[in-house]
Motif scaffolding. Structure first.
Motif, PDB file in Angstrom:
ATOM      1  N   LEU A 116       0.846  -1.188   0.000  1.00 33.80           N
ATOM      2  CA  LEU A 116       0.000   0.000   0.000  1.00 33.80           C
ATOM      3  C   LEU A 116       0.882   1.240   0.000  1.00 33.80           C
ATOM      4  O   LEU A 116       1.941   1.253   0.633  1.00 33.80           O
ATOM      5  N   ARG A 117       0.417   2.270  -0.690  1.00 35.39           N
ATOM      6  CA  ARG A 117       1.185   3.514  -0.797  1.00 35.39           C
ATOM      7  C   ARG A 117       0.240   4.677  -0.553  1.00 35.39           C
ATOM      8  O   ARG A 117      -0.695   4.901  -1.330  1.00 35.39           O
ATOM      9  N   ALA A 118       0.464   5.411   0.545  1.00 35.90           N
ATOM     10  CA  ALA A 118      -0.328   6.595   0.884  1.00 35.90           C
ATOM     11  C   ALA A 118       0.447   7.830   0.475  1.00 35.90           C
ATOM     12  O   ALA A 118       1.564   8.060   0.950  1.00 35.90           O
ATOM     13  N   VAL A 119      -0.146   8.622  -0.409  1.00 33.22           N
ATOM     14  CA  VAL A 119       0.498   9.824  -0.939  1.00 33.22           C
ATOM     15  C   VAL A 119      -0.243  11.039  -0.396  1.00 33.22           C
ATOM     16  O   VAL A 119      -1.418  11.253  -0.724  1.00 33.22           O
ATOM     17  N   GLY A 120       0.442  11.814   0.438  1.00 35.29           N
ATOM     18  CA  GLY A 120      -0.157  12.998   1.045  1.00 35.29           C
ATOM     19  C   GLY A 120       0.326  14.273   0.395  1.00 35.29           C
ATOM     20  O   GLY A 120       1.503  14.383   0.033  1.00 35.29           O
ATOM     21  N   THR A 121      -0.596  15.233   0.279  1.00 33.06           N
ATOM     22  CA  THR A 121      -0.298  16.514  -0.360  1.00 33.06           C
ATOM     23  C   THR A 121      -1.007  17.637   0.390  1.00 33.06           C
ATOM     24  O   THR A 121      -2.184  17.494   0.741  1.00 33.06           O
ATOM     25  N   VAL A 122      -0.299  18.725   0.601  1.00 28.92           N
ATOM     26  CA  VAL A 122      -0.934  19.911   1.185  1.00 28.92           C
ATOM     27  C   VAL A 122      -1.716  20.621   0.088  1.00 28.92           C
ATOM     28  O   VAL A 122      -1.170  20.946  -0.967  1.00 28.92           O
ATOM     29  N   LEU A 123      -2.997  20.838   0.338  1.00 29.57           N
ATOM     30  CA  LEU A 123      -3.854  21.545  -0.611  1.00 29.57           C
ATOM     31  C   LEU A 123      -3.837  23.050  -0.371  1.00 29.57           C
ATOM     32  O   LEU A 123      -3.912  23.836  -1.306  1.00 29.57           O
ATOM     33  N   GLN A 124      -3.742  23.436   0.913  1.00 24.73           N
ATOM     34  CA  GLN A 124      -3.722  24.846   1.283  1.00 24.73           C
ATOM     35  C   GLN A 124      -2.983  24.978   2.596  1.00 24.73           C
ATOM     36  O   GLN A 124      -3.233  24.224   3.533  1.00 24.73           O
ATOM     37  N   ARG A 125      -2.057  25.920   2.657  1.00 30.57           N
ATOM     38  CA  ARG A 125      -1.301  26.169   3.893  1.00 30.57           C
ATOM     39  C   ARG A 125      -1.402  27.639   4.214  1.00 30.57           C
ATOM     40  O   ARG A 125      -0.943  28.493   3.445  1.00 30.57           O
ATOM     41  N   GLY A 126      -2.078  27.940   5.310  1.00 29.97           N
ATOM     42  CA  GLY A 126      -2.179  29.314   5.776  1.00 29.97           C
ATOM     43  C   GLY A 126      -1.264  29.536   6.967  1.00 29.97           C
ATOM     44  O   GLY A 126      -0.440  28.687   7.315  1.00 29.97           O
ATOM     45  N   ARG A 127      -1.443  30.674   7.628  1.00 28.21           N
ATOM     46  CA  ARG A 127      -0.623  31.001   8.799  1.00 28.21           C
ATOM     47  C   ARG A 127      -1.027  30.167  10.014  1.00 28.21           C
ATOM     48  O   ARG A 127      -0.175  29.775  10.795  1.00 28.21           O
ATOM     49  N   ARG A 128      -2.332  29.859  10.147  1.00 31.01           N
ATOM     50  CA  ARG A 128      -2.832  29.155  11.335  1.00 31.01           C
ATOM     51  C   ARG A 128      -3.394  27.774  11.046  1.00 31.01           C
ATOM     52  O   ARG A 128      -3.547  26.968  11.954  1.00 31.01           O
ATOM     53  N   THR A 129      -3.772  27.503   9.790  1.00 29.88           N
ATOM     54  CA  THR A 129      -4.344  26.198   9.451  1.00 29.88           C
ATOM     55  C   THR A 129      -3.789  25.695   8.122  1.00 29.88           C
ATOM     56  O   THR A 129      -3.277  26.467   7.318  1.00 29.88           O
ATOM     57  N   ALA A 130      -3.919  24.399   7.935  1.00 35.50           N
ATOM     58  CA  ALA A 130      -3.532  23.767   6.671  1.00 35.50           C
ATOM     59  C   ALA A 130      -4.570  22.695   6.353  1.00 35.50           C
ATOM     60  O   ALA A 130      -5.152  22.082   7.253  1.00 35.50           O
ATOM     61  N   LEU A 131      -4.778  22.469   5.070  1.00 36.64           N
ATOM     62  CA  LEU A 131      -5.655  21.409   4.590  1.00 36.64           C
ATOM     63  C   LEU A 131      -4.819  20.477   3.731  1.00 36.64           C
ATOM     64  O   LEU A 131      -4.118  20.928   2.820  1.00 36.64           O
ATOM     65  N   ALA A 132      -4.876  19.182   4.047  1.00 40.32           N
ATOM     66  CA  ALA A 132      -4.117  18.187   3.286  1.00 40.32           C
ATOM     67  C   ALA A 132      -5.046  17.068   2.856  1.00 40.32           C
ATOM     68  O   ALA A 132      -6.095  16.838   3.469  1.00 40.32           O
ATOM     69  N   GLU A 133      -4.627  16.370   1.800  1.00 41.54           N
ATOM     70  CA  GLU A 133      -5.341  15.171   1.377  1.00 41.54           C
ATOM     71  C   GLU A 133      -4.337  14.051   1.204  1.00 41.54           C
ATOM     72  O   GLU A 133      -3.138  14.297   1.024  1.00 41.54           O
ATOM     73  N   ALA A 134      -4.821  12.825   1.284  1.00 42.80           N
ATOM     74  CA  ALA A 134      -3.983  11.664   1.008  1.00 42.80           C
ATOM     75  C   ALA A 134      -4.807  10.647   0.235  1.00 42.80           C
ATOM     76  O   ALA A 134      -6.012  10.493   0.465  1.00 42.80           O
ATOM     77  N   LYS A 135      -4.136   9.980  -0.684  1.00 42.67           N
ATOM     78  CA  LYS A 135      -4.746   8.912  -1.460  1.00 42.67           C
ATOM     79  C   LYS A 135      -3.968   7.643  -1.188  1.00 42.67           C
ATOM     80  O   LYS A 135      -2.729   7.646  -1.181  1.00 42.67           O
ATOM     81  N   LEU A 136      -4.694   6.544  -0.964  1.00 42.41           N
ATOM     82  CA  LEU A 136      -4.085   5.255  -0.666  1.00 42.41           C
ATOM     83  C   LEU A 136      -4.284   4.324  -1.851  1.00 42.41           C
ATOM     84  O   LEU A 136      -5.423   4.101  -2.284  1.00 42.41           O
ATOM     85  N   TYR A 137      -3.178   3.810  -2.375  1.00 43.67           N
ATOM     86  CA  TYR A 137      -3.182   2.945  -3.558  1.00 43.67           C
ATOM     87  C   TYR A 137      -2.679   1.557  -3.203  1.00 43.67           C
ATOM     88  O   TYR A 137      -1.805   1.401  -2.343  1.00 43.67           O
ATOM     89  N   ASP A 138      -3.196   0.540  -3.900  1.00 45.86           N
ATOM     90  CA  ASP A 138      -2.661  -0.812  -3.749  1.00 45.86           C
ATOM     91  C   ASP A 138      -1.512  -1.005  -4.738  1.00 45.86           C
ATOM     92  O   ASP A 138      -1.155  -0.077  -5.490  1.00 45.86           O
ATOM     93  N   ALA A 139      -0.942  -2.209  -4.772  1.00 47.28           N
ATOM     94  CA  ALA A 139       0.226  -2.475  -5.621  1.00 47.28           C
ATOM     95  C   ALA A 139      -0.083  -2.359  -7.110  1.00 47.28           C
ATOM     96  O   ALA A 139       0.821  -2.118  -7.908  1.00 47.28           O
ATOM     97  N   ARG A 140      -1.355  -2.505  -7.490  1.00 43.27           N
ATOM     98  CA  ARG A 140      -1.731  -2.364  -8.905  1.00 43.27           C
ATOM     99  C   ARG A 140      -2.101  -0.930  -9.276  1.00 43.27           C
ATOM    100  O   ARG A 140      -2.536  -0.673 -10.385  1.00 43.27           O
ATOM    101  N   GLY A 141      -1.931  -0.011  -8.334  1.00 43.49           N
ATOM    102  CA  GLY A 141      -2.219   1.387  -8.601  1.00 43.49           C
ATOM    103  C   GLY A 141      -3.672   1.766  -8.456  1.00 43.49           C
ATOM    104  O   GLY A 141      -4.074   2.876  -8.825  1.00 43.49           O
ATOM    105  N   ARG A 142      -4.490   0.866  -7.888  1.00 36.44           N
ATOM    106  CA  ARG A 142      -5.912   1.168  -7.690  1.00 36.44           C
ATOM    107  C   ARG A 142      -6.094   2.000  -6.424  1.00 36.44           C
ATOM    108  O   ARG A 142      -5.491   1.713  -5.384  1.00 36.44           O
ATOM    109  N   LEU A 143      -6.932   3.027  -6.512  1.00 35.54           N
ATOM    110  CA  LEU A 143      -7.254   3.844  -5.347  1.00 35.54           C
ATOM    111  C   LEU A 143      -8.129   3.028  -4.406  1.00 35.54           C
ATOM    112  O   LEU A 143      -9.203   2.561  -4.801  1.00 35.54           O
ATOM    113  N   VAL A 144      -7.683   2.829  -3.161  1.00 36.29           N
ATOM    114  CA  VAL A 144      -8.450   2.032  -2.200  1.00 36.29           C
ATOM    115  C   VAL A 144      -9.067   2.883  -1.097  1.00 36.29           C
ATOM    116  O   VAL A 144     -10.022   2.456  -0.448  1.00 36.29           O
ATOM    117  N   ALA A 145      -8.534   4.096  -0.876  1.00 34.60           N
ATOM    118  CA  ALA A 145      -9.097   4.993   0.134  1.00 34.60           C
ATOM    119  C   ALA A 145      -8.595   6.404  -0.114  1.00 34.60           C
ATOM    120  O   ALA A 145      -7.575   6.613  -0.779  1.00 34.60           O
TER     121      ALA A 145
END
Length: 155
Positions: A116-145
């Motif tokens: 499994l490979r979880a790839v996290g990315t910051v979508l928005q970074r402010g002075r006091r808050t940040a919003l991030a997302e992560a996508k979890l893929y299996d070995a075949r590259g399918r999005l699982v979560a």
């Protein structure tokens, strides 16, 4: 990935920014978080500021009673990827904490799913808050979560 019990060089994390701290963990100069050992993370990388990747090979010990990997394992990988993506943007002396984690389970995972490979990315970074997302893929590259996380930034 460096384990928390691995001999590490003398590095003062308080003198490093978030990206430098995470790079020191990847390089084994600082210890990994104990959760990495507990769950058996297979790898961690921080390719650039605002991004983090965690990997895990599903094992039977990760299973729930219905015969698949427990959702908490998914959530931990996704939370780690989101949180460390935000961590990689911190200046020296800044900290953060997660305010929420919203996870969507899209596909069952078993030992046959491969790494499994979880790839996290910051979508928005402010002075006091940040919003991030992560996508979890299996070995075949399918999005699982998928997950999003809001984080509070503090000095």
């Amino acid at each position: 990935m460096a384990e928390s019990t691995t001999q590490t060089q003398s590095v003062d994390p308080t003198t490093l920014d978030g990206f430098e701290q995470l790079t020191a963990i990847v390089e084994g100069r600082l210890p990994a978080a104990p959760i990495a050992t507990t769950l058996g993370f297979a790898g961690m990388s921080v390719p650039e500021r605002g991004s983090a990747i965690f990997e895990l090979d599903p094992e039977l010990r990760h299973y729930n009673p219905i015969g698949s990997v427990h959702g908490g394992v998914y959530a931990t990988l996704l939370d780690s990827a989101c949180g460390c993506a935000v961590h990689s943007t911190l200046a020296v002396g800044e900290g953060y904490t997660s305010l929420d984690l919203n996870v969507k389970f899209l596909r069952a995972v078993t030992v046959d799913s491969g790494r499994l490979r979880a790839v996290g990315t910051v979508l928005q970074r402010g002075r006091r808050t940040a919003l991030a997302e992560a996508k979890l893929y299996d070995a075949r590259g399918r999005l699982v979560a998928h997950a999003t996380s809001s984080c509070m930034i503090f000095s």
